[in-house]
Design a protein around this motif. Structure first.
Motif, PDB file in Angstrom:
ATOM      1  N   LYS A  11      43.625 112.368 -86.490  1.00 29.59           N
ATOM      2  CA  LYS A  11      42.528 111.566 -87.641  1.00 29.59           C
ATOM      3  C   LYS A  11      41.365 110.851 -87.137  1.00 29.59           C
ATOM      4  O   LYS A  11      41.765 111.190 -85.173  1.00 29.59           O
ATOM      5  N   LEU A  12      39.879 111.385 -87.183  1.00 29.31           N
ATOM      6  CA  LEU A  12      38.550 111.162 -86.767  1.00 29.31           C
ATOM      7  C   LEU A  12      38.003 109.624 -87.613  1.00 29.31           C
ATOM      8  O   LEU A  12      38.434 108.877 -88.159  1.00 29.31           O
ATOM      9  N   HIS A  13      37.646 109.000 -86.052  1.00 27.90           N
ATOM     10  CA  HIS A  13      36.977 107.184 -85.953  1.00 27.90           C
ATOM     11  C   HIS A  13      35.538 107.548 -85.789  1.00 27.90           C
ATOM     12  O   HIS A  13      35.580 108.063 -84.196  1.00 27.90           O
ATOM     13  N   ALA A  14      35.189 106.870 -86.859  1.00 31.14           N
ATOM     14  CA  ALA A  14      33.502 107.438 -85.657  1.00 31.14           C
ATOM     15  C   ALA A  14      32.820 105.953 -85.170  1.00 31.14           C
ATOM     16  O   ALA A  14      33.483 104.646 -85.252  1.00 31.14           O
ATOM     17  N   LEU A  15      32.248 106.276 -84.288  1.00 33.56           N
ATOM     18  CA  LEU A  15      32.035 105.248 -83.180  1.00 33.56           C
ATOM     19  C   LEU A  15      30.627 105.527 -82.569  1.00 33.56           C
ATOM     20  O   LEU A  15      29.887 106.592 -82.791  1.00 33.56           O
ATOM     21  N   THR A  16      29.958 104.491 -82.626  1.00 29.48           N
ATOM     22  CA  THR A  16      28.233 104.117 -82.365  1.00 29.48           C
ATOM     23  C   THR A  16      27.956 103.981 -81.028  1.00 29.48           C
ATOM     24  O   THR A  16      28.391 102.568 -80.968  1.00 29.48           O
ATOM     25  N   VAL A  17      27.886 104.895 -80.051  1.00 26.97           N
ATOM     26  CA  VAL A  17      27.437 103.978 -78.581  1.00 26.97           C
ATOM     27  C   VAL A  17      26.067 102.536 -78.830  1.00 26.97           C
ATOM     28  O   VAL A  17      24.972 103.906 -78.738  1.00 26.97           O
ATOM     29  N   PRO A  18      25.747 101.912 -78.521  1.00 28.02           N
ATOM     30  CA  PRO A  18      24.637 101.144 -78.312  1.00 28.02           C
ATOM     31  C   PRO A  18      23.458 101.419 -77.328  1.00 28.02           C
ATOM     32  O   PRO A  18      23.811 102.004 -76.275  1.00 28.02           O
ATOM     33  N   ALA A  19      22.784 101.504 -77.171  1.00 29.58           N
ATOM     34  CA  ALA A  19      21.745 101.770 -75.770  1.00 29.58           C
ATOM     35  C   ALA A  19      21.976 100.976 -75.347  1.00 29.58           C
ATOM     36  O   ALA A  19      22.392  99.654 -75.441  1.00 29.58           O
ATOM     37  N   GLY A  20      21.520 101.240 -73.850  1.00 32.41           N
ATOM     38  CA  GLY A  20      21.702 100.077 -73.161  1.00 32.41           C
ATOM     39  C   GLY A  20      23.143  99.512 -72.133  1.00 32.41           C
ATOM     40  O   GLY A  20      23.782  98.681 -71.514  1.00 32.41           O
ATOM     41  N   THR A  21      24.098 100.771 -72.872  1.00 33.43           N
ATOM     42  CA  THR A  21      25.301 100.731 -72.468  1.00 33.43           C
ATOM     43  C   THR A  21      25.634 100.795 -70.867  1.00 33.43           C
ATOM     44  O   THR A  21      26.059 101.778 -70.830  1.00 33.43           O
ATOM     45  N   LYS A  22      26.295  99.997 -70.297  1.00 32.25           N
ATOM     46  CA  LYS A  22      27.294 100.719 -69.146  1.00 32.25           C
ATOM     47  C   LYS A  22      28.345 101.078 -69.060  1.00 32.25           C
ATOM     48  O   LYS A  22      28.083 102.326 -68.217  1.00 32.25           O
ATOM     49  N   LYS A  23      28.986 101.005 -69.807  1.00 33.22           N
ATOM     50  CA  LYS A  23      30.251 101.407 -69.532  1.00 33.22           C
ATOM     51  C   LYS A  23      31.207 101.757 -71.056  1.00 33.22           C
ATOM     52  O   LYS A  23      30.747 100.535 -71.761  1.00 33.22           O
TER      53      LYS A  23
END
Length: 908
Positions: A447-459
């Motif tokens: 199963k695949l789940h999309a995830l968008t990481v925003p700019a400025g994420t430290k972790k």
């Protein structure tokens, strides 16, 4: 000869503790060959680390041990009660087998199942026969006596960001939620638990302070004061006895509205998956919204005596096999320095799984740490229920808690702190921000789940949790359905695997840092990524091994974007003029920063400290001695963050001025810049606003009130917001009357008459008069006016010999008079003696009053014969007349000064 360090390699890990002395041949000194050796060692090391967590630690294959609890045979040899529990394939067939083998002991059914029975009178021969019986699937220890874990009463909710939740989400308070406390009963009449016990008619007369403390941490109302306020302060509470270690009937708990049960007890170090462990996993899997929270135990400095991790001090020492269940939570304890307490029990579980999963503040006492996590879990459940109309699964609650936890102990996951320190605010935000995914996967599927990481994420942090059916106790590992989590950057095609630990049974291996790899043991997997590139990612969930059907799962994720001030927060009160601990999170450990504050109405930020080591995550601030609302500001090289508006004030001390028939007067010391104070009463369950006053005293006319509450407290109103309440007082139980707090003699028998008067208030008081009873009436002896102090020494200069009766009269501006209770004093001089009763019946005690503290008492009969003599101390001496014949006796007293006093006594 030369010393060369070689690495001792095994299937799972590398120990660096063995060194060998070997001869070095001349050709070994060639650089190319040395480089080859180093490369080979590195390849082997990396290969070993990659497989270190893929299989459970070695378990004995002998069938006798495979189907029997570790150490059971040894314990039966020394046990007074030769008792075991057995799990069988078919109850009827097993009972027939017992009859055929001449079994003479009793048979009991500990839980509602036809597959588990308790057998007594088990000999070594019978145990061997049971182990050989093909109908028996497992032989376990009998029920053990549970003991409450240490009780410390040191809860600090700021550590786990609970005050942040209360400030930002004040309506998350446990309303319409319920928890069960499984141990001894708590005090259902405790003022902080008042009116919220479920089925209180089932409570016995006995309760324990430990259970009451656990219940208060979870859901205390704060009626007695701020320290009595729990995490989910409006939740209801049920009690369940831990006499039976198997789980309660889950359906009965759910029917009461219970969605969580706290277990702060243990039975000694046990590290295996037994019938109790399986039962908890089965109950949770069948009732997916019910969460069980266990303390890990307070045996962190001990070693398991049997099993895979025998003799490894400091690891694998959870206090009860039920705590190794895979669908529950176990919780360790953090000390004030942020380190796991030495006494906090640690993992791994018998098969190498991570235990405990979480820690919370507790100074080494895991009882309170578990209660903290239970309270936080109730708020997580409430947050989900209010958004979705139903309870979340316990797997989702676990995922939110584990994923939001702050790293503690060694980096990433470890066997001491698990996945970290519980962060209540982070867990609530996971639910509120909908940062979770519910899914299911079949065997061999993905199963695949999309995830968008925003700019400025430290972790970036992602956690996969699934609950599954119970395992067979004899299995080498508890995990049945194996899922695998992978994080993929869809732009670069780079992937990351979860953190795994070496579970090989050696101290060096258990202390190794977590490495990325494939997990074959846990039903919790976590991936973290520091400074991830912004963009699109995928979470891949593989159904690696699912014997039948689909396996449901939960994913939780979060993006740490920078520093955040966590305490104080909106509405929280710091003590003015005292040291208060400020807390933050989301800081790069090596970074330094500047901390400032600003009072409400001011535009100037005042320096608190600069060049603060932000990696400590806290700073002790000596606050200014002012009463005001204020804010904090934290400045780092990359960000500036400001706190919500908190309160600088002082906790008030509520006092009783007087408690008269017609009115009650309460008072307290005022605070600068405070013009209003809020009085509270205890209602049916919680504090309720009573009256608001502008003075520092409150007059409550009893004839104008329906009924006075039994408990009251007061809080200052600082710039429109009520601050922290005082400790509540039960004014009717303080012994304070109408103006007169106490009126007592210095000595009841003396050659001087001196009395101590303590007043409770000077409010509208005109005079104080000492009175003495004469011929049935009290006459004034001494009057004090005006009255300008609370304590006085009152004296009678001309008392009569013997008993004198005194009282105090106070008079108010309104002409009202109030009296103390009368006090009798005996005035004596050097020649005075009083004996009573006289005549005295033979066998009664004779009381003798004389001025001297110590005298020699002699009793003579009519013939002059000494029949009794003793040394007596005290103003009133006691002499026994037991055994004396009827008649007249001469009493002779020799005083400390050498004087003799004589009198006659008639014995009847």
């Amino acid at each position: 000869m030369a010393i060369i360090t070689l690495y001792t390699l095994n299937k799972y890990a590398i120990s660096f503790s063995q060194f060998y002395e070997v001869p070095v041949k001349k050709q070994w000194k060639r650089p190319a060959l040395l480089q080859l050796w180093a490369l080979l060692l590195l390849v082997v090391f990396l290969s070993v680390q990659a497989t270190a967590q893929q299989q459970p630690p070695h378990k004995k294959s002998n069938a006798m041990y495979g189907r029997m609890a570790p150490g059971l045979a040894q314990s039966l040899r020394t046990a007074k009660s030769k008792t075991v529990r057995v799990q069988v394939k078919n109850k009827a067939q097993f009972l027939s087998w017992l009859a055929e083998h001449g079994y003479q002991g009793s048979i009991d059914h500990p839980i509602a199942t036809d597959r588990i029975l308790t057998l007594t009178n088990i000999s070594a021969k019978t145990l061997q026969e049971l182990s050989d019986c093909t109908i028996v699937t497992y032989i376990d220890k009998p029920n053990r006596q549970a003991k409450e874990e240490i009780e410390l009463r040191d809860a600090d909710f700021a550590v786990n960001h609970i005050y942040s939740v209360k400030g930002l989400y004040p309506m998350l308070n446990g309303s319409n939620m319920a928890a069960s406390v499984k141990e001894e009963a708590f005090d259902k009449n405790d003022m902080d638990l008042k009116g919220r016990a479920i089925q209180p008619e089932t409570f016995g007369a006995l309760y324990t302070p430990h259970a009451t403390t656990m219940a208060t941490i979870i859901a205390g109302a704060g009626n007695t004061g701020p320290r009595g306020k729990g995490i989910a302060d409006k939740a209801r509470l049920a009690s369940s006895n831990f006499v039976q270690l198997f789980p309660d009937n889950s359906q009965e708990l759910l029917n009461k509205g219970v969605s969580l049960q706290n277990h702060s007890y243990g039975v000694g170090v046990e590290n295996y998956y037994g019938l109790e462990s399986a039962a908890y996993d089965r109950e949770t899997f069948q009732n997916p919204t019910l969460l069980h929270v266990f303390s890990s135990g307070n045996s962190g400095n001990k070693a398991d005596a049997v099993g895979v991790y025998t003799g490894i001090t400091g690891f694998a020492n959870l206090t009860g096999q039920f705590k190794t269940s895979k669908n529950t939570l176990s919780v360790g304890a953090l000390e004030p320095n942020g380190q796991v307490g030495a006494l906090s029990s640690k993992g791994p579980a018998y098969d190498g799984r991570v235990k405990p999963e979480l820690v919370a503040y507790g100074i080494g006492g895991t009882s309170e740490a578990a209660a903290v996590v239970s309270g936080v879990s109730l708020l997580v459940q409430q947050a989900y229920k209010e958004l979705h109309g139903s309870l979340p699964t316990s797997a989702l609650v676990k995922a939110a808690l584990i994923n939001s936890a702050d790293d503690a102990g060694r980096p990433e996951v470890d066997f001491e702190a698990g996945f970290g320190n519980t962060d209540a605010l982070g867990a609530i935000r996971t639910i509120k921000d909908n940062r979770f995914i519910l899914g299911a996967v079949a065997n061999g599927a993905e199963k695949l789940h999309a995830l968008t990481v925003p700019a400025g994420t430290k972790k970036l942090k992602v956690t996969l949790v699934w609950h599954e059916a119970d395992a067979a106790p004899e299995a080498a590992k508890a995990l049945i359905n194996d899922l695998d989590l992978v994080l993929l950057n869809t732009t670069t095609a780079k992937t990351w695997k979860p953190w795994v630990l070496s579970s090989y049974p050696h101290l060096d291996s258990l202390k190794l840092p977590a490495k990325r790899g494939t997990d074959r043991l846990n039903n919790v997997e976590q991936i973290t990524l520091d400074l991830p590139e912004a963009g699109n990612y995928q979470l891949k969930v593989f159904g690696t091994t699912i014997p039948q059907g689909e396996q449901s799962y939960t994913l939780a994720y979060e993006f740490e974007t920078g520093p955040e001030l966590m305490y104080p927060t909106v509405g929280v009160m710091l003590q003015a003029g005292q040291v208060n601990r400020i807390r933050w999170q989301g800081i790069i450990p090596a970074e330094k920063g500047r901390l400032e504050y600003k009072l409400n109405g001011s535009s100037t930020w005042e320096l608190i400290a600069e060049n603060i080591e932000l990696g400590t995550l806290y700073f002790d601030w000596q606050t200014p001695d002012v009463i005001s609302k204020a804010q904090l500001r934290l400045i780092t090289s990359s960000a500036t963050v400001t706190s919500g508006e908190f309160i600088l004030a002082k906790q008030l001390n509520l006092n009783v001025g007087y408690n008269c028939d017609e009115a009650l007067m309460l008072h307290w010391a005022g605070l600068p810049n405070v013009t209003q104070y809020q009085l509270y009463k205890v209602g049916s369950t919680h504090l309720e606003p009573y009256i608001t006053v502008s003075d520092t005293l409150a007059l409550l006319p009893k004839n104008q009130l329906d009924v006075l509450p039994e408990l009251m407290s007061v809080a200052p109103i600082v710039e429109g917001t009520a601050a922290e309440t005082s400790t509540a007082i039960a004014f009717n139980q303080l012994g304070i009357g109408c103006y007169i707090k106490s009126f007592l003699p210095y000595q009841y028998v003396s050659d001087t008459i001196n009395m101590q008067l303590e007043l409770s208030s000077l409010y509208q008081l005109v005079s104080v008069t000492l009175e003495r009873a004469e011929k049935g009436n009290f006459v004034p002896l001494q009057t004090i006016a005006p009255v300008n102090q609370l304590t006085y020494k009152l004296t009678d200069e001309s008392p009569a010999l013997g008993a004198n009766l005194y009282r105090v009269k106070v008079t108010t501006q309104a002409g009202n008079t109030y009296y103390s209770k009368p006090e009798e004093l005996i005035y004596v001089d050097k020649s005075f003696v009083q004996v009573y009763p006289n005549p005295v019946r033979s066998g009664e005690m004779l009381s003798i009053v004389v001025a001297d503290e110590q005298v020699t008492v002699q009793l003579y009969d009519q013939m002059g014969k000494l029949v009794r003599e003793s040394e007596e101390v005290g103003m009133i001496k006691q002499l026994s007349t037991a055994g004396l014949h009827n008649g007249l006796y001469i009493l002779r007293l020799k005083t400390e000064s050498g004087n003799y006093v004589a009198g006659k006594i008639l014995v009847l």
